[in-house]
Design a protein around this motif. Structure first.
Motif, PDB file in Angstrom:
ATOM      1  N   ALA A  32       0.835  -1.207   0.000  1.00 40.11           N
ATOM      2  CA  ALA A  32       0.000   0.000   0.000  1.00 40.11           C
ATOM      3  C   ALA A  32       0.868   1.255   0.000  1.00 40.11           C
ATOM      4  CB  ALA A  32      -0.932  -0.005   1.212  1.00 40.11           C
ATOM      5  N   LEU A  33       1.904   1.245   0.849  1.00 34.19           N
ATOM      6  CA  LEU A  33       2.801   2.403   0.887  1.00 34.19           C
ATOM      7  C   LEU A  33       3.533   2.573  -0.437  1.00 34.19           C
ATOM      8  CD1 LEU A  33       4.046   4.708   2.497  1.00 34.19           C
ATOM      9  CD2 LEU A  33       5.793   3.116   3.315  1.00 34.19           C
ATOM     10  N   ALA A  34       3.916   1.458  -1.070  1.00 34.31           N
ATOM     11  CA  ALA A  34       4.594   1.535  -2.374  1.00 34.31           C
ATOM     12  C   ALA A  34       3.695   2.189  -3.413  1.00 34.31           C
ATOM     13  CB  ALA A  34       5.009   0.138  -2.824  1.00 34.31           C
ATOM     14  N   SER A  35       2.392   1.927  -3.355  1.00 35.43           N
ATOM     15  CA  SER A  35       1.457   2.558  -4.289  1.00 35.43           C
ATOM     16  C   SER A  35       1.372   4.060  -4.053  1.00 35.43           C
ATOM     17  CB  SER A  35       0.067   1.923  -4.146  1.00 35.43           C
ATOM     18  OG  SER A  35       0.088   0.569  -4.535  1.00 35.43           O
ATOM     19  N   LEU A  36       1.383   4.453  -2.795  1.00 39.05           N
ATOM     20  CA  LEU A  36       1.374   5.888  -2.492  1.00 39.05           C
ATOM     21  C   LEU A  36       2.677   6.538  -2.951  1.00 39.05           C
ATOM     22  CD1 LEU A  36      -0.208   5.927   1.102  1.00 39.05           C
ATOM     23  CD2 LEU A  36      -1.329   6.386  -1.089  1.00 39.05           C
ATOM     24  N   ASP A  37       3.792   5.813  -2.783  1.00 33.11           N
ATOM     25  CA  ASP A  37       5.077   6.337  -3.254  1.00 33.11           C
ATOM     26  C   ASP A  37       5.062   6.538  -4.768  1.00 33.11           C
ATOM     27  OD1 ASP A  37       6.194   6.392  -0.729  1.00 33.11           O
ATOM     28  OD2 ASP A  37       7.080   4.396  -0.897  1.00 33.11           O
ATOM     29  N   GLU A  38       4.472   5.593  -5.488  1.00 28.19           N
ATOM     30  CA  GLU A  38       4.407   5.700  -6.946  1.00 28.19           C
ATOM     31  C   GLU A  38       3.541   6.884  -7.364  1.00 28.19           C
ATOM     32  OE1 GLU A  38       5.180   5.164 -10.811  1.00 28.19           O
ATOM     33  OE2 GLU A  38       6.138   4.105  -9.145  1.00 28.19           O
ATOM     34  N   ALA A  39       2.422   7.076  -6.659  1.00 25.58           N
ATOM     35  CA  ALA A  39       1.564   8.235  -6.952  1.00 25.58           C
ATOM     36  C   ALA A  39       2.315   9.536  -6.694  1.00 25.58           C
ATOM     37  CB  ALA A  39       0.295   8.177  -6.093  1.00 25.58           C
ATOM     38  N   MET A  40       3.133   9.547  -5.633  1.00 21.66           N
ATOM     39  CA  MET A  40       3.924  10.745  -5.339  1.00 21.66           C
ATOM     40  C   MET A  40       4.924  11.014  -6.455  1.00 21.66           C
ATOM     41  SD  MET A  40       4.574  13.267  -3.361  1.00 21.66           S
ATOM     42  CE  MET A  40       3.854  12.922  -1.749  1.00 21.66           C
ATOM     43  N   ARG A  41       5.560   9.973  -6.949  1.00 20.26           N
ATOM     44  CA  ARG A  41       6.512  10.163  -8.052  1.00 20.26           C
ATOM     45  C   ARG A  41       5.810  10.711  -9.289  1.00 20.26           C
ATOM     46  NH1 ARG A  41       9.000   5.504  -5.764  1.00 20.26           N
ATOM     47  NH2 ARG A  41       7.671   4.087  -6.953  1.00 20.26           N
ATOM     48  N   ASP A  42       4.592  10.241  -9.548  1.00 20.04           N
ATOM     49  CA  ASP A  42       3.834  10.740 -10.705  1.00 20.04           C
ATOM     50  C   ASP A  42       3.520  12.232 -10.550  1.00 20.04           C
ATOM     51  OD1 ASP A  42       3.863   8.271 -11.881  1.00 20.04           O
ATOM     52  OD2 ASP A  42       1.868   7.688 -11.187  1.00 20.04           O
ATOM     53  N   ILE A  43       3.140  12.632  -9.339  1.00 19.75           N
ATOM     54  CA  ILE A  43       2.838  14.047  -9.103  1.00 19.75           C
ATOM     55  C   ILE A  43       4.089  14.892  -9.320  1.00 19.75           C
ATOM     56  CG2 ILE A  43       2.249  15.755  -7.333  1.00 19.75           C
ATOM     57  CD1 ILE A  43       0.333  13.729  -6.131  1.00 19.75           C
ATOM     58  N   ARG A  44       5.196  14.468  -8.747  1.00 20.74           N
ATOM     59  CA  ARG A  44       6.442  15.240  -8.897  1.00 20.74           C
ATOM     60  C   ARG A  44       6.869  15.298 -10.356  1.00 20.74           C
ATOM     61  NH1 ARG A  44       9.031  12.074  -3.796  1.00 20.74           N
ATOM     62  NH2 ARG A  44       8.265  13.419  -2.120  1.00 20.74           N
ATOM     63  N   ARG A  45       6.686  14.172 -11.074  1.00 17.87           N
ATOM     64  CA  ARG A  45       7.052  14.142 -12.492  1.00 17.87           C
ATOM     65  C   ARG A  45       6.208  15.147 -13.286  1.00 17.87           C
ATOM     66  NH1 ARG A  45       5.802   9.150 -13.356  1.00 17.87           N
ATOM     67  NH2 ARG A  45       7.717   8.377 -12.381  1.00 17.87           N
ATOM     68  N   GLU A  46       4.914  15.185 -13.007  1.00 15.04           N
ATOM     69  CA  GLU A  46       4.054  16.124 -13.735  1.00 15.04           C
ATOM     70  C   GLU A  46       4.379  17.565 -13.355  1.00 15.04           C
ATOM     71  OE1 GLU A  46      -0.657  17.021 -14.720  1.00 15.04           O
ATOM     72  OE2 GLU A  46      -0.128  15.312 -13.449  1.00 15.04           O
ATOM     73  N   GLU A  47       4.692  17.799 -12.082  1.00 15.56           N
ATOM     74  CA  GLU A  47       5.117  19.140 -11.676  1.00 15.56           C
ATOM     75  C   GLU A  47       6.326  19.597 -12.493  1.00 15.56           C
ATOM     76  OE1 GLU A  47       4.577  20.586  -7.252  1.00 15.56           O
ATOM     77  OE2 GLU A  47       5.428  18.577  -7.250  1.00 15.56           O
ATOM     78  N   ASP A  48       7.291  18.707 -12.624  1.00 15.93           N
ATOM     79  CA  ASP A  48       8.505  19.052 -13.377  1.00 15.93           C
ATOM     80  C   ASP A  48       8.175  19.338 -14.838  1.00 15.93           C
ATOM     81  OD1 ASP A  48       9.938  18.674 -11.083  1.00 15.93           O
ATOM     82  OD2 ASP A  48      10.610  16.646 -11.596  1.00 15.93           O
ATOM     83  N   GLU A  49       7.293  18.513 -15.422  1.00 10.87           N
ATOM     84  CA  GLU A  49       6.930  18.705 -16.832  1.00 10.87           C
ATOM     85  C   GLU A  49       6.224  20.032 -17.045  1.00 10.87           C
ATOM     86  OE1 GLU A  49       4.593  15.307 -17.712  1.00 10.87           O
ATOM     87  OE2 GLU A  49       6.311  13.928 -17.871  1.00 10.87           O
ATOM     88  N   ILE A  50       5.319  20.378 -16.150  1.00  6.29           N
ATOM     89  CA  ILE A  50       4.595  21.648 -16.292  1.00  6.29           C
ATOM     90  C   ILE A  50       5.538  22.826 -16.106  1.00  6.29           C
ATOM     91  CG2 ILE A  50       2.835  23.127 -15.241  1.00  6.29           C
ATOM     92  CD1 ILE A  50       1.132  20.693 -14.810  1.00  6.29           C
ATOM     93  N   SER A  51       6.446  22.725 -15.149  1.00  2.22           N
ATOM     94  CA  SER A  51       7.422  23.802 -14.952  1.00  2.22           C
ATOM     95  C   SER A  51       8.243  24.020 -16.221  1.00  2.22           C
ATOM     96  CB  SER A  51       8.345  23.469 -13.777  1.00  2.22           C
ATOM     97  OG  SER A  51       7.627  23.478 -12.558  1.00  2.22           O
ATOM     98  N   LYS A  52       8.619  22.927 -16.860  1.00  3.81           N
ATOM     99  CA  LYS A  52       9.379  23.048 -18.119  1.00  3.81           C
ATOM    100  C   LYS A  52       8.520  23.661 -19.218  1.00  3.81           C
ATOM    101  CE  LYS A  52      12.823  19.373 -17.453  1.00  3.81           C
ATOM    102  NZ  LYS A  52      12.667  19.255 -16.007  1.00  3.81           N
TER     103      LYS A  52
END
Length: 513
Positions: free
Chosen positions: A8-28
């Motif tokens: 369950a925690l691994a799934s939350l970690d993966e969701a967090m990585r997706d959010i950070r990845r999208e943040e980076d893409e939008i900033s670019k």
């Protein structure tokens, strides 16, 4: 199908990585959009120069060109410096993301080690269960603990019934405004304070409502639940004390059979997890600050660049330039029409870029808020030790549809976290009681006394409850829901400036399977 805590925690970690990845893409994207807008403005400036050369005399043309060129030169220099600042900020975020990824991986590895030691201790406990159960001292203590737990359960049920009666039977009293006025004033008690006139008037009111007859009944209705709860809490303390003694006996037997090195290894792993959580919290806060810097720079909000680009925009909006453009529109020449069309096209493209930039900025704000909320949830998840290998969740959708609903904003963070809490259980054979090993199979038998569902009762430190059932706060030695946790929809994750360590409980190194 249930979900285990680590998965369950691994799934939350993966969701967090997706959010950070999208943040980076939008900033670019925002940075590229800001760069395109700057270039469009420069192109527009050049078009006005061409138009001025066609329509203005050299003196006016030179003045106009000088105003545009000055603003343009300064803007170009600021854009170049801004690009360097943005590049450094993006690199800082990338480094922090890499660090967080490494910490997450290393923490998962330690949790896996903890699970291995946990299985070893469980196997050892299984092998010793029958022999410990035959120990007369253990059997006597166990019988005492079960009896005390039954008494505590009965005491709490009586307490809850008395509290329910207080609410129901006390309602007519509480709805009588004159009665409650006298009650709250302390009329008829040593606490009553009033002058002679008020005493006289209150006496008339007391006769009117029959206060002297009804007051003792209301007082008793309020007093009985208080006395019963005090008694129940004493019984709970006694039951917990007996349970703790059983825990010590079990632990001693396990240690004598070679279990101490395993428990020490579990304790070491627990400390490592604590350290990882503190490092991750501090690193997440660093990333939050770095991400804000990137967002600010990628949106072109640097005061210097905003000022110089504003000067260029102002130069292009001068009255004489607008008059030049208006005159060119009124006349019909091939060259004029081509330049005017190009200017119109440049302005239309700039407007589209600005509109898209506004939308991306809003999305970036939403993502940042969602990231912080998910950090809060992850913090509570670890704090309540739901990531323990023995922790399970009945609702598989928590890492599927419900997670997506939360990320889309269809449900709030508080609601999503509440669903995690409601779904959580400790695995079969898990002891939620005290600090001992909680022997499975032929060993220790826990009290099966049913606690009233929804009765609002939990043991004072949330560490004593029905074995292997729905978690009422945790397992073993304060390992459950610690004081100061999320309540009422709020979250307890400390932000920048806090140490952020697990100060309440820890993985239960004594076993409790």
């Amino acid at each position: 199908m249930s979900i285990r805590g680590p998965e369950a925690l691994a799934s939350l970690d993966e969701a967090m990585r997706d959010i950070r990845r999208e943040e980076d893409e939008i900033s670019k994207r925002l940075a590229r959009a800001a760069d395109r807008i700057s270039k469009i403005r420069e192109g527009e400036a050049e078009l006005f120069r061409q138009l001025a050369r066609l329509r203005l005399d050299p003196a006016i043309q030179g003045e106009l060109d000088g105003a545009i060129s000055t603003a343009e030169t300064r803007a170009r220099a600021q854009v170049k410096a801004h690009a360097k600042d943005l590049s450094r900020a993006e690199s800082a975020v990338a480094e922090i993301d890499a660090r967080l990824s490494q910490l997450t991986t290393e923490r998962a590895a330690v949790l896996k080690q903890y699970e291995t030691h946990q299985a070893e201790l469980r196997a050892l406990a299984n092998s010793l269960g029958a022999s410990i159960a035959r120990d007369p001292a253990f059997a006597a203590k166990q019988e005492q603990a079960v009896a005390l737990a039954e008494v505590a359960a009965q005491s709490m049920r009586k307490t809850e019934q008395a509290e329910a009666d207080r609410e129901e039977k006390g309602k007519p009293y509480r709805e009588d405004r004159l009665f409650m006025y006298l009650w709250e004033a302390g009329y008829g008690t040593a606490n009553y304070r009033a002058n002679n006139l008020v005493r006289y008037l209150d006496g008339l009111v007391a006769k009117l409502v029959g206060f002297h007859k009804t007051r003792p009944n209301f007082a008793m209705l309020n007093e009985i639940p208080l006395r019963l709860r005090e008694h129940a809490e004493r019984q709970i303390a006694m039951a917990k004390s007996a349970e703790a003694e059983l825990d010590e006996m079990e632990t001693a037997a396990i240690d004598a059979a070679g279990g101490k090195p395993i428990r020490d290894a579990m304790k070491s792993a627990q400390q490592q997890l604590t350290d990882f959580d503190a490092q991750m919290l501090a690193t997440e806060d660093q990333r939050d600050e770095a991400a804000r810097t990137v967002a600010t720079l990628s949106q072109g909000l640097n005061p210097a660049i905003e000022g110089t680009l504003g000067e260029l925009a102002t130069a292009l909006e001068r009255e004489d330039i607008q008059s030049l453009l208006a005159d060119a529109r009124r006349t019909r020449t091939g060259q004029d029409d081509t330049i005017v069309a190009q200017i119109d096209d440049a302005r239309a493209r700039a407007k589209e870029e600005e509109q898209e930039t506004r939308e991306q900025k809003e999305r970036l704000k939403t993502l940042a808020a969602r990231r912080r909320e998910l950090e809060d949830i992850q913090w509570e998840f670890k704090k309540q030790h739901f990531d323990d290998p023995r922790s399970t969740f009945r609702e598989e959708r928590l890492v599927g549809d419900l997670l997506n609903d939360f990320l889309r904003g269809s449900i709030t963070a508080a609601s999503y976290w509440d669903k995690w809490q409601r779904s959580q259980n400790w695995g079969a054979g898990t002891s939620d009681w005290g600090g001992g090993v909680g022997l499975p199979n032929n060993g220790r038998q826990r009290s099966n006394t049913p606690w009233p569902e929804g009765g609002g009762f939990s043991w004072p430190d949330n560490s004593f409850g029905g074995g292997g059932g729905k978690s009422k706060g945790g397992f073993g030695g304060g390992f459950g829901r610690p004081s100061g946790g999320a309540t009422g929809g709020g979250f307890s994750r400390p932000r920048t400036g806090s140490s952020g360590t697990r100060k309440h409980g820890g993985f239960k190194t004594g076993g409790g399977f």
